[in-house]
Design an enzyme around this catalytic site. Structure first.
Site, PDB file in Angstrom:
ATOM      1  N   HIS A  70       0.885  -1.160   0.000  1.00  0.00           N
ATOM      2  CA  HIS A  70       0.000   0.000   0.000  1.00  0.00           C
ATOM      3  C   HIS A  70       0.930   1.219   0.000  1.00  0.00           C
ATOM      4  CE1 HIS A  70      -3.307  -2.654   0.993  1.00  0.00           C
ATOM      5  NE2 HIS A  70      -2.705  -3.039   2.109  1.00  0.00           N
ATOM      6  N   GLN A  73       0.839   4.300   2.389  1.00  0.00           N
ATOM      7  CA  GLN A  73       1.134   4.117   3.805  1.00  0.00           C
ATOM      8  C   GLN A  73       2.608   4.362   4.132  1.00  0.00           C
ATOM      9  OE1 GLN A  73      -0.619   0.492   5.366  1.00  0.00           O
ATOM     10  NE2 GLN A  73      -2.560   0.906   4.332  1.00  0.00           N
ATOM     11  N   ARG A  94      -5.725   1.368  12.226  1.00  0.00           N
ATOM     12  CA  ARG A  94      -6.441   1.540  10.963  1.00  0.00           C
ATOM     13  C   ARG A  94      -7.182   2.874  10.928  1.00  0.00           C
ATOM     14  NH1 ARG A  94     -11.669  -1.789   8.790  1.00  0.00           N
ATOM     15  NH2 ARG A  94     -12.528  -0.668  10.568  1.00  0.00           N
ATOM     16  N   TYR A 133      -6.399   0.730  -3.299  1.00  0.00           N
ATOM     17  CA  TYR A 133      -7.800   1.061  -3.048  1.00  0.00           C
ATOM     18  C   TYR A 133      -8.042   2.551  -2.820  1.00  0.00           C
ATOM     19  CZ  TYR A 133      -6.244   0.487   1.870  1.00  0.00           C
ATOM     20  OH  TYR A 133      -5.574   0.562   3.066  1.00  0.00           O
ATOM     21  N   HIS A 217     -10.710  -6.448  -1.286  1.00  0.00           N
ATOM     22  CA  HIS A 217     -10.090  -6.012  -0.038  1.00  0.00           C
ATOM     23  C   HIS A 217     -10.115  -7.112   1.004  1.00  0.00           C
ATOM     24  CE1 HIS A 217      -9.645  -4.214   3.929  1.00  0.00           C
ATOM     25  NE2 HIS A 217      -8.796  -3.404   3.305  1.00  0.00           N
ATOM     26  N   ARG A 220     -14.884  -9.235   4.581  1.00  0.00           N
ATOM     27  CA  ARG A 220     -15.755  -8.307   5.299  1.00  0.00           C
ATOM     28  C   ARG A 220     -16.106  -7.088   4.454  1.00  0.00           C
ATOM     29  NH1 ARG A 220     -10.643  -7.291   7.595  1.00  0.00           N
ATOM     30  NH2 ARG A 220      -9.969  -5.098   7.420  1.00  0.00           N
ATOM     31  N   HIS A 244      -6.967  -9.785   1.072  1.00  0.00           N
ATOM     32  CA  HIS A 244      -6.624  -9.866   2.492  1.00  0.00           C
ATOM     33  C   HIS A 244      -7.498 -10.930   3.147  1.00  0.00           C
ATOM     34  CE1 HIS A 244      -5.641  -5.276   2.387  1.00  0.00           C
ATOM     35  NE2 HIS A 244      -4.494  -5.935   2.460  1.00  0.00           N
ATOM     36  N   GLU A 247      -6.308 -11.949   8.780  1.00  0.00           N
ATOM     37  CA  GLU A 247      -5.190 -11.212   9.357  1.00  0.00           C
ATOM     38  C   GLU A 247      -5.358 -11.034  10.860  1.00  0.00           C
ATOM     39  OE1 GLU A 247      -2.821  -6.920   8.874  1.00  0.00           O
ATOM     40  OE2 GLU A 247      -4.631  -7.315   7.693  1.00  0.00           O
ATOM     41  N   HIS A 281      -1.647 -12.383   4.039  1.00  0.00           N
ATOM     42  CA  HIS A 281      -1.541 -12.611   5.480  1.00  0.00           C
ATOM     43  C   HIS A 281      -1.890 -14.060   5.822  1.00  0.00           C
ATOM     44  CE1 HIS A 281      -0.771  -8.401   5.953  1.00  0.00           C
ATOM     45  NE2 HIS A 281      -1.986  -8.059   5.555  1.00  0.00           N
ATOM     46  N   ASP A 332       3.792  -4.474   2.620  1.00  0.00           N
ATOM     47  CA  ASP A 332       2.500  -3.996   3.094  1.00  0.00           C
ATOM     48  C   ASP A 332       2.521  -2.516   3.474  1.00  0.00           C
ATOM     49  OD1 ASP A 332      -0.074  -3.829   4.073  1.00  0.00           O
ATOM     50  OD2 ASP A 332       0.085  -5.487   5.464  1.00  0.00           O
TER      51      ASP A 332
END
Length: 469
Positions: A70, A73, A94, A133, A217, A220, A244, A247, A281, A332
């Protein structure tokens, strides 16, 4: 290709005193580059330097694929290491990370990603899979160019010379029981149709060393019906599919409550996994789930430095290795940006948990060297993660390489047979004197030609991002 490409077109034949070929060090290796394609045309061990060869100054390794990134980040790395309240975990991290995402413009993303990609090249990665994303403007509306943020990443890759696998992400809801995204997730919104359009647009651009797949993603964040629709749309497409999964233990619990199944269990029962699928993960996996993933042919992307930084937990590395699972490595959130350090942390986590040494070694399978076994598995697994059929020093693979700096601390004076062991377990800091991508050196003497300008722009961008409100 930028950097040194124009003055190195004649360097089509390389020779190294030793190189990592077929999973082991081999001596006197000549490698011929097809200048038209940037692929290896010929790899020959145990030969003297042919006439007209450029003799490399040290041992030669294939570059690794960084299978999970990402990029935005990188602007947050090192800035979440204080705890002001009673508890700090993945979920509180997060929330703070989302605040960074809301500040990021295309110009800022390009500056941050360019710095990151330069650092990844220095750390031994020659391809990065961008799990992307962060699509829309800060207010959640599409930019006039819907691919503005993707183009920023592509420009960053072009400016540094690293290969890029761009993975636009399906992201539709905040959780298993949530019908929509949270307000602070507004920049992430996508649906299946837009996702495929963005992927196709990246492919149509035909930028050198850039390809595209897709990502989901998480379970969830994407309803089951959207995952099924995407899977149908991807029939016959060879591109990678990243996700993902498992994790956090809270994610496992939420999935159990919503579906009656653990995340990987649900995936195995509801999705026809194959070699395109990359499970990022997969930290909290049962023995049966590990065996099921291995049988499916899907890959698993482990991100040791981020998983440690976020307190995710430790996965069962011996079981993944023993099952024959296709494995790759990722950085990551980019608190770490060198693959030797990732492999060391991966092994050290197991040593601390199991109170044994050389956990990843397999002498019973004639693989007594921990670093060699881990590196070879990540080298092999990086290819499908990035959408390649071949990777490493073999004809038809892209001509990427790393030259070890034998003067680096930890490598100085080490016998040639133990160079990889010392690189992973005894060397800190940068250890690659040259990095090549697609037949051209992009990094020499440990740096890119534009390294100083890239760093200056990054520093200015960070000052703007983190200026007091």
């Amino acid at each position: 290709m930028t950097g040194l490409a124009n003055d190195t077109l004649h360097d089509t034949l390389l020779w190294a005193p030793q190189a990592w070929v077929d999973g082991r060090w081999q001596a006197g290796v000549a490698l011929r580059i097809d200048a038209a394609s940037g692929l290896w045309a010929e790899v020959r061990p145990d030969v003297p330097p042919p006439p007209g060869t450029r003799v490399l100054p040290g041992p030669l390794l294939p570059g690794l694929v960084n299978a999970h990134s990402h990029a935005f980040q990188r602007a947050f790395a090192g800035l979440a290491e204080r705890r002001e309240g009673e508890n700090d975990d993945f979920w509180s991290w997060r929330d703070r990370m989302y605040a960074v995402a809301l500040r990021m413009s295309p110009e800022a993303l390009e500056a941050v990603a360019t710095q990151l990609y330069a650092e990844l090249l220095q750390g031994g990665y020659t391809q990065v899979c961008e799990f992307h994303y962060l699509h829309h403007a800060p207010d959640g509306r599409p930019y006039p160019d819907p691919l503005a943020m993707s183009h920023a990443l592509m420009r960053a890759a072009g400016a540094t010379g690293i290969g890029l696998t761009l993975l636009p992400v399906l992201y539709q809801r905040a959780g298993f029981t949530q019908p929509a995204l949270r307000e602070d997730q507004r920049r992430f919104a996508t649906d299946v149709e837009r996702l495929l359009t963005w992927r196709d647009s990246v492919r149509a651009a035909r930028q050198p060393c850039v390809n595209a797949g897709v990502a989901i993603h998480s379970l969830r964040a994407a309803p089951a019906e959207a995952i099924a629709r995407l899977q149908r749309a991807l029939e016959g497409d060879a591109g990678p599919i990243h996700l993902h999964i498992a994790e956090q233990t809270a994610e496992v619990d939420d999935c159990l409550a919503a579906t009656g199944r653990r995340p990987i269990e649900w995936l195995l029962q509801n999705v026809a996994l194959d070699a395109r699928w990359q499970l990022v993960h997969a930290t909290h996996a049962t023995a049966d789930e590990i065996d099921g993933v291995a049988r499916s042919g899907a890959g698993v992307v482990i991100c040791p430095s981020t998983e440690a930084n976020l307190g995710d937990g430790l996965t069962d590395v011996p079981r993944w290795l023993g099952a024959g699972t296709v494995l790759s490595i990722g950085s990551d959130s980019h608190v770490g940006r060198q693959w030797p350090a990732e492999l060391k942390l991966l092994e050290y986590g197991q040593r601390l948990q199991l109170r044994r040494r050389n956990v990843a070694a397999a002498p019973q399978a004639q693989q007594p060297a921990t670093a060699a076994r881990l590196y070879q598995r990540m080298l092999h697994g990086g290819a499908p993660a990035a959408g390649f059929a071949r990777w490493g020093f073999e004809p038809g693979a892209r001509a990427d390489w790393l030259v070890l700096d034998l003067q680096a601390p930890g490598l100085l004076g080490v016998p040639a047979s133990h160079a990889l062991d010392a690189l992973v377990f005894a060397t800190e800091g940068l250890a690659f004197v040259e990095v090549g991508v697609a037949g051209h050196p992009v990094l020499r003497d440990g740096a890119l030609p534009a390294q100083a300008a890239i760093a200056q722009r990054f520093a200015a961008t960070m000052a703007e991002l983190w200026a007091p409100a």
